[in-house]
Design a protein around this motif. Structure first.
Motif, PDB file in Angstrom:
ATOM      1  N   GLY A 179       0.763  -1.333  -0.005  1.00 19.67           N
ATOM      2  CA  GLY A 179       0.158   0.296   0.099  1.00 19.67           C
ATOM      3  C   GLY A 179       0.835   1.307  -0.006  1.00 19.67           C
ATOM      4  N   THR A 180       1.809   1.284   0.681  1.00 18.55           N
ATOM      5  CA  THR A 180       2.938   2.331   0.693  1.00 18.55           C
ATOM      6  C   THR A 180       3.392   2.871  -0.742  1.00 18.55           C
ATOM      7  N   HIS A 181       3.438   1.952  -1.604  1.00 16.54           N
ATOM      8  CA  HIS A 181       4.122   1.929  -2.899  1.00 16.54           C
ATOM      9  C   HIS A 181       3.084   2.000  -3.958  1.00 16.54           C
ATOM     10  N   MET A 182       1.656   1.961  -3.578  1.00 21.76           N
ATOM     11  CA  MET A 182       0.457   1.843  -4.338  1.00 21.76           C
ATOM     12  C   MET A 182       0.097   3.268  -4.963  1.00 21.76           C
ATOM     13  N   PRO A 183       0.491   3.745  -6.190  1.00 15.88           N
ATOM     14  CA  PRO A 183      -0.352   5.118  -6.444  1.00 15.88           C
ATOM     15  C   PRO A 183      -1.410   4.805  -7.142  1.00 15.88           C
ATOM     16  N   LEU A 184      -2.573   5.128  -6.142  1.00 12.79           N
ATOM     17  CA  LEU A 184      -3.949   5.048  -6.585  1.00 12.79           C
ATOM     18  C   LEU A 184      -4.558   6.486  -6.879  1.00 12.79           C
ATOM     19  N   GLU A 185      -3.646   7.557  -6.388  1.00 15.44           N
ATOM     20  CA  GLU A 185      -3.987   9.006  -6.728  1.00 15.44           C
ATOM     21  C   GLU A 185      -3.002   9.730  -7.467  1.00 15.44           C
ATOM     22  N   ASP A 186      -2.277   9.008  -7.970  1.00 19.09           N
ATOM     23  CA  ASP A 186      -0.985   9.809  -8.592  1.00 19.09           C
ATOM     24  C   ASP A 186      -1.355  10.586  -9.613  1.00 19.09           C
ATOM     25  N   ALA A 187      -2.142  10.107 -10.699  1.00 22.25           N
ATOM     26  CA  ALA A 187      -2.873  10.767 -11.973  1.00 22.25           C
ATOM     27  C   ALA A 187      -3.403  12.103 -11.381  1.00 22.25           C
ATOM     28  N   ALA A 188      -4.180  12.010 -10.420  1.00 21.80           N
ATOM     29  CA  ALA A 188      -5.102  13.129  -9.858  1.00 21.80           C
ATOM     30  C   ALA A 188      -4.110  14.538  -9.495  1.00 21.80           C
ATOM     31  N   MET A 189      -3.009  14.054  -8.952  1.00 23.56           N
ATOM     32  CA  MET A 189      -2.325  15.175  -8.700  1.00 23.56           C
ATOM     33  C   MET A 189      -1.542  15.944  -9.651  1.00 23.56           C
ATOM     34  N   TYR A 190      -1.382  15.091 -10.748  1.00 19.21           N
ATOM     35  CA  TYR A 190      -1.001  15.822 -11.732  1.00 19.21           C
ATOM     36  C   TYR A 190      -2.083  16.284 -12.699  1.00 19.21           C
ATOM     37  N   LEU A 191      -3.191  15.801 -12.631  1.00 18.99           N
ATOM     38  CA  LEU A 191      -4.332  16.544 -13.309  1.00 18.99           C
ATOM     39  C   LEU A 191      -4.662  18.090 -12.635  1.00 18.99           C
ATOM     40  N   SER A 192      -4.205  18.150 -11.446  1.00 20.90           N
ATOM     41  CA  SER A 192      -4.715  19.129 -10.716  1.00 20.90           C
ATOM     42  C   SER A 192      -3.656  20.582 -10.894  1.00 20.90           C
ATOM     43  N   ILE A 193      -2.520  20.203 -11.592  1.00 21.51           N
ATOM     44  CA  ILE A 193      -1.537  21.054 -11.981  1.00 21.51           C
ATOM     45  C   ILE A 193      -1.822  21.841 -13.298  1.00 21.51           C
ATOM     46  N   PRO A 194      -1.762  22.924 -13.529  1.00 25.27           N
ATOM     47  CA  PRO A 194      -2.218  23.719 -14.787  1.00 25.27           C
ATOM     48  C   PRO A 194      -1.072  23.462 -15.913  1.00 25.27           C
ATOM     49  N   GLU A 195      -1.687  23.101 -17.007  1.00 23.34           N
ATOM     50  CA  GLU A 195      -0.880  23.026 -18.298  1.00 23.34           C
ATOM     51  C   GLU A 195      -0.168  21.483 -18.356  1.00 23.34           C
ATOM     52  N   THR A 196      -0.651  20.494 -17.524  1.00 25.01           N
ATOM     53  CA  THR A 196       0.034  19.213 -17.738  1.00 25.01           C
ATOM     54  C   THR A 196      -0.666  18.428 -18.661  1.00 25.01           C
ATOM     55  N   THR A 197       0.196  17.448 -18.888  1.00 26.63           N
ATOM     56  CA  THR A 197      -0.071  16.178 -19.981  1.00 26.63           C
ATOM     57  C   THR A 197       0.002  14.946 -19.057  1.00 26.63           C
ATOM     58  N   VAL A 198      -1.158  14.298 -18.830  1.00 18.85           N
ATOM     59  CA  VAL A 198      -1.561  13.063 -18.103  1.00 18.85           C
ATOM     60  C   VAL A 198      -1.722  11.748 -18.972  1.00 18.85           C
ATOM     61  N   LEU A 249      -8.837   5.786 -23.803  1.00 21.31           N
ATOM     62  CA  LEU A 249      -8.376   7.164 -23.643  1.00 21.31           C
ATOM     63  C   LEU A 249      -7.322   7.321 -22.752  1.00 21.31           C
ATOM     64  N   PHE A 250      -6.152   6.836 -23.527  1.00 20.73           N
ATOM     65  CA  PHE A 250      -4.706   6.910 -22.651  1.00 20.73           C
ATOM     66  C   PHE A 250      -4.344   8.160 -22.407  1.00 20.73           C
ATOM     67  N   THR A 251      -4.855   9.272 -23.015  1.00 15.47           N
ATOM     68  CA  THR A 251      -4.500  10.579 -22.767  1.00 15.47           C
ATOM     69  C   THR A 251      -5.659  11.239 -21.626  1.00 15.47           C
ATOM     70  N   TRP A 252      -5.393  11.383 -20.444  1.00 13.52           N
ATOM     71  CA  TRP A 252      -6.640  11.816 -19.489  1.00 13.52           C
ATOM     72  C   TRP A 252      -6.389  13.288 -19.548  1.00 13.52           C
ATOM     73  N   LYS A 253      -5.220  14.017 -19.865  1.00 16.16           N
ATOM     74  CA  LYS A 253      -5.239  15.441 -20.054  1.00 16.16           C
ATOM     75  C   LYS A 253      -4.117  15.739 -20.997  1.00 16.16           C
ATOM     76  N   PRO A 254      -4.279  16.476 -22.104  1.00 13.27           N
ATOM     77  CA  PRO A 254      -5.764  16.917 -22.402  1.00 13.27           C
ATOM     78  C   PRO A 254      -6.662  15.769 -22.887  1.00 13.27           C
ATOM     79  N   LEU A 255      -7.811  15.740 -22.388  1.00 12.67           N
ATOM     80  CA  LEU A 255      -8.642  14.735 -22.945  1.00 12.67           C
ATOM     81  C   LEU A 255      -9.298  14.946 -24.289  1.00 12.67           C
ATOM     82  N   ASP A 256      -9.559  13.914 -24.923  1.00 12.85           N
ATOM     83  CA  ASP A 256      -9.967  13.975 -26.215  1.00 12.85           C
ATOM     84  C   ASP A 256     -11.638  14.193 -26.244  1.00 12.85           C
ATOM     85  N   GLU A 257     -12.030  15.442 -25.722  1.00 16.11           N
ATOM     86  CA  GLU A 257     -13.349  15.954 -25.391  1.00 16.11           C
ATOM     87  C   GLU A 257     -14.319  15.522 -26.605  1.00 16.11           C
TER      88      GLU A 257
END
Length: 324
Positions: free
Chosen positions: A126-145, A235-243
């Motif tokens: 659990g200490t090494h299990m990133p279940l929220e990692d993408a969320a952290m980068y999604l919240s930074i402006p101008e990122t690609t996730v 949808l391998f690109t979460w951000k920018p999303l193919d809206e």
């Protein structure tokens, strides 16, 4: 886009990490502006060859992710194209402030790599299990996730990353065993989703990425056997999303199911829901980790435990259709 789907649910004999390490080695030979920073994991990710081949541009920062992020940002400030790797839990949580302030806020591009995405951390626990990692980068402006599904997709992404010159990028991926979804040589433009199955009478659309692509394809087969036609989109690109693609799927099917190897409270499902709420409000069901911490165990057990299987997608599709 040039994509060939295999979809036979067979494991790749290669370690997925080599889809990063091998192209990166070739790219560093061709482009002397590319640098690599690691946090004592070159053996795990098979990038020791970079330390040997490019000792002036491949740097070992040790178990000090915050410092490594600062070094990466400093290199970027001198005009270098920088790749920075650690396990996904550490390249997100451990060094978030340094990436945010030293790189993103400063207008510098660093290509952050997070291995062992989600439950793929398995026995590291659990200490090494990133279940929220993408969320952290999604919240930074101008990122690609990015959340690639297999070797071919990760290799394609790796080659494109140096071409991104605005904003921090974050790529989460699997180090070792992976199901082979696509044929080698397939090309995946960052920012564009991949339609894997589609018809004029689809009752729902499954939007997915990463290790869940294969599970979505299994769900598609099971639903087809029951006479239920569904669309499947990677949808391998979460951000920018193919809206445009997401909105089209929602309007044409009337029901959306997202499936992700990530916490559903803040990942792909949330990004899709945000898009739909603004453009095409649609019934949606969420398959993924349901607001839980990680734990120790083999990946198969963890996928069962957290509901990351095709049966869970099938159930979600039927529920979404019933709500129409």
């Amino acid at each position: 886009m040039s994509v060939k789907l295999i979809g036979k649910h067979e494991k790749d004999s290669r370690a997925c990490r080599d889809a990063l390490a091998l192209p990166l080695n070739e790219m560093m030979a061709e482009d002397k502006s590319i640098c690599y920073v690691d946090c004592d994991l070159t053996g795990c990710i098979n990038t020791k060859q970079l330390l040997k081949n490019y000792p002036d541009r491949a740097l070992e920062a040790g178990i000090a992710e915050g410092n490594a992020a600062g070094v990466a940002a400093g290199l970027a400030a001198t005009g270098k194209k920088v790749f920075f790797h650690s396990f996904g839990s550490f390249s997100s949580r451990r060094c978030y402030d340094q990436i945010y302030m030293s790189a993103a806020y400063s207008g510098l591009t660093v290509h952050v790599l997070g291995s062992d995405a989600g439950v793929c951390a398995a026995f590291n626990g659990g200490t090494h299990m990133p279940l929220e990692d993408a969320a952290m980068y999604l919240s930074i402006p101008e990122t690609t996730v990015l959340d690639p599904a297999d070797y071919a997709q990760l290799a394609s992404i790796t080659r494109q990353l140096p071409g991104i010159t605005k904003g921090v990028t974050y790529t989460r991926f699997v180090r070792k065993g992976i199901i082979k979804v696509y044929e080698d040589g397939s090309e995946f433009p960052i920012g564009k989703g991949v339609v894997l199955h589609e018809s004029d009478h689809d009752a729902a659309a499954i939007l997915t990425s990463g290790i869940m692509v294969d599970e979505a394809l299994k769900a598609y087969e099971a639903l087809q056997a029951e006479g239920i036609s569904v669309r499947v989109i990677d949808l391998f690109t979460w951000k920018p999303l193919d809206e445009e693609l997401v909105i089209k799927a929602a309007r044409e099917t009337g029901a959306i199911v997202t499936a992700e190897n990530h916490n559903v409270t803040c990942g792909l499902g949330s990004v899709v829901a945000n898009c739909l709420a603004k453009n095409a409000p649609t019934i949606q069901e969420f398959v993924g980790v349901q607001d839980r911490f990680g734990q120790v165990g083999p990946q198969d057990f963890l996928m069962d435990e957290y509901g990351l299987r095709s049966v869970n997608i099938v159930a979600a599709v039927k529920k979404a259709i019933s709500r129409k």
